[in-house]
Design a protein around this motif. Structure first.
Motif, PDB file in Angstrom:
ATOM      1  N   GLY A  53      -7.322   9.515   4.211  1.00  0.00           N
ATOM      2  CA  GLY A  53      -8.554   9.553   3.422  1.00  0.00           C
ATOM      3  C   GLY A  53      -9.722   9.974   4.305  1.00  0.00           C
ATOM      4  O   GLY A  53      -9.540  10.491   5.405  1.00  0.00           O
ATOM      5  N   GLU A  54     -10.934   9.705   3.814  1.00  0.00           N
ATOM      6  CA  GLU A  54     -12.121  10.217   4.510  1.00  0.00           C
ATOM      7  C   GLU A  54     -12.741   9.182   5.446  1.00  0.00           C
ATOM      8  O   GLU A  54     -12.773   9.377   6.649  1.00  0.00           O
ATOM      9  CB  GLU A  54     -13.141  10.634   3.463  1.00  0.00           C
ATOM     10  CG  GLU A  54     -12.494  11.360   2.290  1.00  0.00           C
ATOM     11  CD  GLU A  54     -13.066  12.712   2.056  1.00  0.00           C
ATOM     12  OE1 GLU A  54     -12.488  13.645   2.616  1.00  0.00           O
ATOM     13  OE2 GLU A  54     -14.062  12.834   1.346  1.00  0.00           O
ATOM     14  N   ALA A  55     -13.219   8.083   4.859  1.00  0.00           N
ATOM     15  CA  ALA A  55     -13.882   7.044   5.641  1.00  0.00           C
ATOM     16  C   ALA A  55     -13.884   5.777   4.791  1.00  0.00           C
ATOM     17  O   ALA A  55     -13.797   5.859   3.567  1.00  0.00           O
ATOM     18  CB  ALA A  55     -15.317   7.459   5.968  1.00  0.00           C
ATOM     19  N   PRO A  56     -13.995   4.619   5.441  1.00  0.00           N
ATOM     20  CA  PRO A  56     -14.003   3.378   4.665  1.00  0.00           C
ATOM     21  C   PRO A  56     -15.218   3.289   3.745  1.00  0.00           C
ATOM     22  O   PRO A  56     -16.305   3.766   4.094  1.00  0.00           O
ATOM     23  CB  PRO A  56     -14.095   2.281   5.735  1.00  0.00           C
ATOM     24  CG  PRO A  56     -13.841   2.944   7.043  1.00  0.00           C
ATOM     25  CD  PRO A  56     -14.110   4.397   6.879  1.00  0.00           C
ATOM     26  N   GLY A  57     -15.033   2.664   2.594  1.00  0.00           N
ATOM     27  CA  GLY A  57     -16.155   2.311   1.722  1.00  0.00           C
ATOM     28  C   GLY A  57     -16.524   0.853   1.962  1.00  0.00           C
ATOM     29  O   GLY A  57     -16.090   0.254   2.966  1.00  0.00           O
ATOM     30  N   GLU A  60     -13.562  -1.680   1.990  1.00  0.00           N
ATOM     31  CA  GLU A  60     -12.709  -1.422   3.155  1.00  0.00           C
ATOM     32  C   GLU A  60     -13.358  -1.995   4.416  1.00  0.00           C
ATOM     33  O   GLU A  60     -12.690  -2.632   5.239  1.00  0.00           O
ATOM     34  CB  GLU A  60     -12.470   0.088   3.322  1.00  0.00           C
ATOM     35  CG  GLU A  60     -11.532   0.692   2.281  1.00  0.00           C
ATOM     36  CD  GLU A  60     -12.171   0.890   0.910  1.00  0.00           C
ATOM     37  OE1 GLU A  60     -13.419   0.966   0.859  1.00  0.00           O
ATOM     38  OE2 GLU A  60     -11.447   0.960  -0.093  1.00  0.00           O
ATOM     39  N   PRO A  66      -7.719  -0.043   4.725  1.00  0.00           N
ATOM     40  CA  PRO A  66      -7.993   1.217   4.023  1.00  0.00           C
ATOM     41  C   PRO A  66      -7.669   1.103   2.535  1.00  0.00           C
ATOM     42  O   PRO A  66      -6.755   0.364   2.143  1.00  0.00           O
ATOM     43  CB  PRO A  66      -7.019   2.212   4.687  1.00  0.00           C
ATOM     44  CG  PRO A  66      -5.885   1.362   5.168  1.00  0.00           C
ATOM     45  CD  PRO A  66      -6.495   0.032   5.547  1.00  0.00           C
ATOM     46  N   PHE A  67      -8.413   1.817   1.750  1.00  0.00           N
ATOM     47  CA  PHE A  67      -8.165   1.879   0.303  1.00  0.00           C
ATOM     48  C   PHE A  67      -7.908   0.483  -0.282  1.00  0.00           C
ATOM     49  O   PHE A  67      -6.880   0.228  -0.908  1.00  0.00           O
ATOM     50  CB  PHE A  67      -7.015   2.855  -0.013  1.00  0.00           C
ATOM     51  CG  PHE A  67      -7.448   4.297   0.132  1.00  0.00           C
ATOM     52  CD1 PHE A  67      -8.108   4.954  -0.909  1.00  0.00           C
ATOM     53  CD2 PHE A  67      -7.247   4.981   1.327  1.00  0.00           C
ATOM     54  CE1 PHE A  67      -8.540   6.264  -0.768  1.00  0.00           C
ATOM     55  CE2 PHE A  67      -7.681   6.296   1.478  1.00  0.00           C
ATOM     56  CZ  PHE A  67      -8.326   6.932   0.426  1.00  0.00           C
ATOM     57  N   ALA A  71     -10.897   2.707  -5.432  1.00  0.00           N
ATOM     58  CA  ALA A  71     -10.075   3.908  -5.186  1.00  0.00           C
ATOM     59  C   ALA A  71      -8.672   3.488  -4.741  1.00  0.00           C
ATOM     60  O   ALA A  71      -7.683   4.138  -5.075  1.00  0.00           O
ATOM     61  CB  ALA A  71     -10.730   4.792  -4.122  1.00  0.00           C
ATOM     62  N   ASN A  93      -7.737   6.859   7.610  1.00  0.00           N
ATOM     63  CA  ASN A  93      -8.856   7.759   7.305  1.00  0.00           C
ATOM     64  C   ASN A  93      -9.172   8.593   8.539  1.00  0.00           C
ATOM     65  O   ASN A  93      -8.791   8.232   9.652  1.00  0.00           O
ATOM     66  CB  ASN A  93     -10.103   6.938   6.951  1.00  0.00           C
ATOM     67  CG  ASN A  93      -9.975   6.235   5.621  1.00  0.00           C
ATOM     68  OD1 ASN A  93      -9.817   6.870   4.577  1.00  0.00           O
ATOM     69  ND2 ASN A  93     -10.030   4.910   5.641  1.00  0.00           N
ATOM     70  N   HIS A 177      -8.865  13.190  -4.274  1.00  0.00           N
ATOM     71  CA  HIS A 177      -9.155  11.850  -3.779  1.00  0.00           C
ATOM     72  C   HIS A 177      -9.007  10.862  -4.946  1.00  0.00           C
ATOM     73  O   HIS A 177      -9.481  11.146  -6.041  1.00  0.00           O
ATOM     74  CB  HIS A 177     -10.591  11.815  -3.228  1.00  0.00           C
ATOM     75  CG  HIS A 177     -10.855  10.581  -2.424  1.00  0.00           C
ATOM     76  ND1 HIS A 177     -11.042   9.353  -3.020  1.00  0.00           N
ATOM     77  CD2 HIS A 177     -10.925  10.374  -1.088  1.00  0.00           C
ATOM     78  CE1 HIS A 177     -11.237   8.450  -2.063  1.00  0.00           C
ATOM     79  NE2 HIS A 177     -11.171   9.053  -0.881  1.00  0.00           N
TER      80      HIS A 177
HETATM   81  N1  URA Z   1     -12.109   6.260   0.383  1.00  0.00           N
HETATM   82  C1  URA Z   1     -11.515   6.745   1.492  1.00  0.00           C
HETATM   83  O1  URA Z   1     -11.534   7.946   1.724  1.00  0.00           O
HETATM   84  N2  URA Z   1     -10.915   5.889   2.296  1.00  0.00           N
HETATM   85  C2  URA Z   1     -10.833   4.584   2.061  1.00  0.00           C
HETATM   86  O2  URA Z   1     -10.227   3.868   2.856  1.00  0.00           O
HETATM   87  C3  URA Z   1     -11.444   4.105   0.884  1.00  0.00           C
HETATM   88  C4  URA Z   1     -12.078   4.950   0.069  1.00  0.00           C
END
Ligand code: URA
Length: 203
Positions: A53-57, A60, A66-67, A71, A93, A177
């Motif tokens: 994925g991209e980055a923690p929200g 997270e 993660p995730f 999402a 991520n 995503h």
């Molecule tokens: N979106 C992401 O790209 N990564 C996560 O871990 C959570 C949401």
């Protein structure tokens, strides 16, 4: 081979320790000020499939997983729809700390954290890397010399790109995503179709 196999958990732990102590990152101060966590990755250290994925929200960063938020629920549903348990795959991520206000990660943040992802790939040696979102798609496609084939996610999702990793040939599969389904529920069916590719590849 066995020795290297047994080493994976230790090598991944080293990455964790480095990220936890990654004071060079402009996101480190935010992490400390907000009393949240970096998100290194989780799952099977011998996984055949790695999700990037991209980055923690927010959720997270609060949980260090993660995730783990909305999402993540979509991702869990998609995995369940193809009968692959979440614990069997590895999920991470590109950027390991939460960018403020849920903004997209900046190119310099991606560059700063990408080395950790590179090492996670080398250690886990997945046969399939699933790219969730356009930032991970851009980074990984470029890393494996596939930049000429980069277009939009709506064109690339569900396609399989072959690439050579240091440990052998791998398949790279960009996907929408999971958060996109939260804004556009019609995409869910398309995502389920894309996920079926993963089940086919497992056979
Ligand atoms: N979106 C992401 O790209 N990564 C996560 O871990 C959570 C949401």
């Amino acid at each position: 081979m066995e020795a290297q196999k047994d080493n994976r958990t230790e090598l991944l732990r080293q990455i964790k320790d480095e990220v936890v102590d990654f004071k060079e990152s402009p996101l480190y101060g935010e992490r400390v000020a907000n009393k949240v966590h970096p998100v290194i990755g989780e799952g099977n250290h011998y996984a055949e499939i790695m999700f990037v994925g991209e980055a923690p929200g927010k959720t997270e960063a609060e949980t260090g997983r993660p995730f783990a938020g909305q999402a993540g629920k979509v991702l869990d549903e998609l995995l369940a729809s193809i009968g692959i348990p979440r614990k069997d795959v590895y999920i991470t991520n590109v950027v390991k700390d939460r960018p403020p206000m849920n903004r997209d990660p900046l190119p310099q943040e991606i560059a700063l954290y990408a080395g950790f992802l590179d090492r996670q790939i080398e250690i886990i040696q997945p046969k399939v890397i699933v790219l969730l979102g356009r930032h991970s798609m851009k980074y990984i496609m470029e890393k494996f010399g596939l930049e000429a084939q980069l277009t939009s996610i709506s064109r690339m999702h569900g396609q399989i790109f072959l690439a050579n990793a240091s440990y052998g040939e791998i398949k790279i599969v960009p996907m929408f995503h999971p958060a996109a389904a939260l804004y556009n529920p019609d995409l869910k069916a398309e995502m389920q179709k894309d996920f079926k590719i993963l089940r086919e590849m497992e056979k």
